[in-house]
Design a protein around this motif. Structure first.
Motif: not given
Ligand SMILES: Nc1ncnc2c1ncn2[C@@H]1O[C@H](COP(=O)(O)OP(=O)(O)OP(=O)(O)O)[C@@H](O)[C@H]1O
Ligand SMILES: [Mg+2]
Length: 290
Positions: A14-15, A33, A35, A39-41, A92, A127, A129, A227
């Motif tokens: 998804t991300t 973002e 989620d 967030g992971t970005i 995020g 996003d 999540g 990623t």
């Protein structure tokens, strides 16, 4: 331009897909973002360049003051993710424990995103999540449901594998019910297919009784860059993932136009409090990568 929310059952892409769509769009674009699991970005694609001083969490306090303050904070907390400043990220949450504070912010944020898409011509991606359910409904704090209600499309990200389809199957009915009861209807629901696995799009659509509205190829090199960040791979802008993401944004825009004619919807009146957002977004770049 449409607001497209991306959700998943579990770690499908998804991300990375939301970033690919945002970076590939031919129009100014924004990725929110949102989620609730965090967030992971920030730590991934942006490699820690954005501090916790920027991002979604700060909108909660601003919204409590008022919609004009939310609009101002929204513009301030965007981060440019391209050199020209046409593509922006609302970073995020840095901690999932922040999610409950956002519960009352989601509806106001949804309105800002709609204005940005409808009046400022941005392709907007959310996003949202992994979907969390409670008693067959979307979980009130662990899902940003109001963002899904306000989106033109809700795309459930799936891979073409048995594992992915098995988990996604349970989300279809709750999502349909949610969109029928609180949004413009369950035909806003579609699949974003990551082409990893043995099944063809028609088979995936038949298995989940839901149309595939966009498909992205399996492209480990480009997805890996989106990623973990770092140096873009050679030919990145013409990579399979970016090329297909560009076509997907065109397709979503065309579908959104058709759907809004079908729904007989005219552009919403702009809330005067949000005019400042548009002004700031066209005049300023906010923070920027590098
Ligand atoms: N199109 C693709 N081709 C190859 N690999 C991909 C693709 N999309 C995503 N991936 C990889 O799959 C993994 C999971 O992707 P990502 O983090 O985007 O998933 P997610 O659905 O956001 O996960 P989570 O539910 O944990 O937030 C990452 O390693 C990513 O690089
Ligand atoms: Mg993710």
């Amino acid at each position: 331009m449409p607001v497209t929310a991306l959700v998943s059952a579990k770690s499908c892409g998804t991300t990375a897909s939301a970033l690919a769509l945002t970076l590939a769009s031919r129009r100014p674009s924004l990725l929110a973002e949102c989620d609730p699991a965090g967030g992971t970005i920030r730590a991934g694609f942006l490699q820690g360049a954005v501090t916790a001083g920027y991002g979604l969490y700060h909108l909660a306090a601003a919204e409590r003051v008022g919609s004009a303050e939310l609009a101002t904070a929204f513009a301030h907390h965007l981060w440019g993710i391209d050199d020209a400043g046409h593509r922006k990220l609302l970073p995020g949450l840095t901690d999932p424990a922040q999610a409950p504070a956002l519960t009352r912010t989601w509806p106001a944020l949804a309105e800002v995103l709609k204005v940005l898409a409808a009046d400022a011509g941005h392709d907007v991606f959310v996003d949202a999540g992994r979907l969390a359910l409670e008693a067959g409904r979307l979980h009130p704090t662990l899902t940003p449901a109001p963002l899904l209600h306000a989106a033109d499309f809700v795309l459930l990200t799936v891979r073409a594998t048995d594992q992915s389809l098995t988990l996604a199957r349970h989300l279809i009915e709750p999502l349909r019910t949610e969109l029928d009861e609180h949004a413009t209807g369950s035909d806003a629901l579609g699949l974003l297919l990551i082409e990893d696995g043995p099944y063809r799009p028609t088979q995936v659509a038949a298995a989940l009784h839901t149309p595939v509205l966009a498909a992205l190829p399996w492209d480990t090199e480009t997805a890996g860059y989106l990623t973990t960040g770092g140096r873009p791979p050679r030919g990145y802008a013409r990579s399979p993932l970016l090329r297909h993401a560009r076509s997907a944004t065109d397709q979503l825009e065309a579908l959104a136009q058709r759907r809004s004619i079908h729904l007989n919807r005219s552009a919403p009146d702009t809330n005067p409090h949000l005019a400042g957002v548009l002004q700031r977004l066209t005049n300023a770049r906010g923070g920027s990568r590098g």
